[in-house]
Design a protein around this motif. Sequence first.
Motif, PDB file in Angstrom:
ATOM      1  N   GLY A 142       0.788  -1.226   0.000  1.00 51.36           N
ATOM      2  CA  GLY A 142       0.000   0.000   0.000  1.00 51.36           C
ATOM      3  C   GLY A 142       0.817   1.272   0.000  1.00 51.36           C
ATOM      4  N   THR A 143       2.132   1.161   0.172  1.00 52.21           N
ATOM      5  CA  THR A 143       2.995   2.336   0.181  1.00 52.21           C
ATOM      6  C   THR A 143       3.313   2.761  -1.251  1.00 52.21           C
ATOM      7  OG1 THR A 143       4.013   1.540   2.224  1.00 52.21           O
ATOM      8  CG2 THR A 143       5.192   3.269   1.025  1.00 52.21           C
ATOM      9  N   PRO A 144       3.183   4.064  -1.573  1.00 52.84           N
ATOM     10  CA  PRO A 144       3.605   4.509  -2.901  1.00 52.84           C
ATOM     11  C   PRO A 144       5.075   4.150  -3.135  1.00 52.84           C
ATOM     12  CG  PRO A 144       2.298   6.209  -1.853  1.00 52.84           C
ATOM     13  CD  PRO A 144       2.563   5.158  -0.801  1.00 52.84           C
ATOM     14  N   CYS A 145       5.366   3.534  -4.282  1.00 54.24           N
ATOM     15  CA  CYS A 145       6.731   3.043  -4.492  1.00 54.24           C
ATOM     16  C   CYS A 145       7.328   3.449  -5.844  1.00 54.24           C
ATOM     17  CB  CYS A 145       6.781   1.523  -4.337  1.00 54.24           C
ATOM     18  SG  CYS A 145       5.771   0.623  -5.538  1.00 54.24           S
ATOM     19  N   TRP A 146       6.497   4.010  -6.774  1.00 54.72           N
ATOM     20  CA  TRP A 146       7.053   4.401  -8.064  1.00 54.72           C
ATOM     21  C   TRP A 146       6.061   5.314  -8.779  1.00 54.72           C
ATOM     22  CZ3 TRP A 146      11.657   4.809  -9.682  1.00 54.72           C
ATOM     23  CH2 TRP A 146      11.985   4.897 -11.053  1.00 54.72           C
ATOM     24  N   ALA A 147       6.566   6.088  -9.730  1.00 56.38           N
ATOM     25  CA  ALA A 147       5.713   6.960 -10.538  1.00 56.38           C
ATOM     26  C   ALA A 147       6.283   7.032 -11.946  1.00 56.38           C
ATOM     27  CB  ALA A 147       5.634   8.360  -9.934  1.00 56.38           C
ATOM     28  N   ASP A 148       5.405   6.992 -12.936  1.00 51.25           N
ATOM     29  CA  ASP A 148       5.851   7.211 -14.308  1.00 51.25           C
ATOM     30  C   ASP A 148       4.752   7.924 -15.081  1.00 51.25           C
ATOM     31  OD1 ASP A 148       4.008   5.213 -15.049  1.00 51.25           O
ATOM     32  OD2 ASP A 148       5.540   3.674 -15.303  1.00 51.25           O
ATOM     33  N   CYS A 206       1.279   8.477 -13.220  1.00 49.46           N
ATOM     34  CA  CYS A 206       0.695   7.274 -12.622  1.00 49.46           C
ATOM     35  C   CYS A 206       1.492   6.903 -11.381  1.00 49.46           C
ATOM     36  CB  CYS A 206       0.700   6.118 -13.621  1.00 49.46           C
ATOM     37  SG  CYS A 206      -0.036   4.598 -12.960  1.00 49.46           S
ATOM     38  N   LEU A 207       0.816   6.831 -10.259  1.00 47.39           N
ATOM     39  CA  LEU A 207       1.433   6.423  -8.993  1.00 47.39           C
ATOM     40  C   LEU A 207       1.230   4.925  -8.797  1.00 47.39           C
ATOM     41  CD1 LEU A 207       2.703   7.516  -6.230  1.00 47.39           C
ATOM     42  CD2 LEU A 207       0.375   7.261  -5.353  1.00 47.39           C
ATOM     43  N   TYR A 208       2.299   4.231  -8.419  1.00 43.70           N
ATOM     44  CA  TYR A 208       2.222   2.785  -8.164  1.00 43.70           C
ATOM     45  C   TYR A 208       2.258   2.524  -6.665  1.00 43.70           C
ATOM     46  CZ  TYR A 208       3.123   2.160 -13.127  1.00 43.70           C
ATOM     47  OH  TYR A 208       3.026   2.202 -14.498  1.00 43.70           O
ATOM     48  N   LEU A 209       1.356   1.665  -6.203  1.00 38.96           N
ATOM     49  CA  LEU A 209       1.304   1.264  -4.800  1.00 38.96           C
ATOM     50  C   LEU A 209       1.885  -0.140  -4.670  1.00 38.96           C
ATOM     51  CD1 LEU A 209      -2.317   2.557  -4.067  1.00 38.96           C
ATOM     52  CD2 LEU A 209      -0.145   3.728  -3.626  1.00 38.96           C
ATOM     53  N   ALA A 210       2.695  -0.327  -3.643  1.00 41.90           N
ATOM     54  CA  ALA A 210       3.416  -1.587  -3.473  1.00 41.90           C
ATOM     55  C   ALA A 210       2.466  -2.731  -3.115  1.00 41.90           C
ATOM     56  CB  ALA A 210       4.475  -1.433  -2.384  1.00 41.90           C
ATOM     57  N   SER A 211       2.769  -3.898  -3.667  1.00 44.67           N
ATOM     58  CA  SER A 211       2.000  -5.100  -3.371  1.00 44.67           C
ATOM     59  C   SER A 211       2.939  -6.304  -3.335  1.00 44.67           C
ATOM     60  CB  SER A 211       0.931  -5.328  -4.447  1.00 44.67           C
ATOM     61  OG  SER A 211       0.365  -6.628  -4.326  1.00 44.67           O
TER      62      SER A 211
END
Length: 265
Positions: free
Chosen positions: A7-13, A72-77
């Motif tokens: 659930g932690t933001p971990c990347w953006a592109d 685009c924000l990526y949430l960790a899973s």
Amino acid sequence: MAVQPEGTPCWADAMFSDVEGAKSFYGDVLGWTFGEASSEYGNYTQAYSDGKAVAAVVPPMPGQEEGPSQWCLYLASPDAAATAGKIRENGGEVLMEPMAVGDFGTMCLARDPSGAVFGVWQAGQHEGFEVISEPGAYAWAEFFTREPAKTDDFLTAVFPYRAKQMEDDAIDFRIFDVGENTVLGRMKMTDDFPPEVPSYVNVYFAVSDCDDAVAKATKLGGVLRFGPMTSPFGRFAALSDPQGANFSVIDLGTTEGEMPKTSEV
């Protein structure tokens, strides 16, 4: 940085029809440098701040519709397929099924029930941001939504968040914690937003001087949407880049006022 908790933001592109233009703009505004385009992965190009990976830019894939650019924000899973299942079960939409990206990890794109698009990232060799909250790096993100109840229920059902509501009659703002860390915000969109603007995720990048970053961005064709304004969290401003992608900049060292009170919900 290590693999982030779920659930932690971990990347953006972001996808840009004019990648060179985007590199020039963000290079000037945020001080980014760029690696070699990876032709094997659609000319995906990583951005670096002080030598550490902070984001990426990519051209549209052949045949992709030419919509406005967006971050685009990526949430960790720990398991992108399981997260995709939860997204569906809780009223969201999976836009791109979980897909392995070589040995780097597994990605998935989704839309929350209010229409905000975000990504899911299951880390492999690429663990995500190599630095956060330093000038040029990712600092914060918020879901901007017209239907806060839908977004709130969705996020807490899909990810292990603990939600807190900000006690402020002027705005409807909620924050989400993972363990002891506050990782994400949710803002209700007011009537100030034109009706054609859909729900979206707003990504903040840290800068050493908010006003200087705004001046550079607007000189290069960016549009100032809000601010600069000094808050208890930092001095920030909301911008659109020349290709239409919304983002914010924040100077985390310039603060004003008391931290607002929050209550668990």
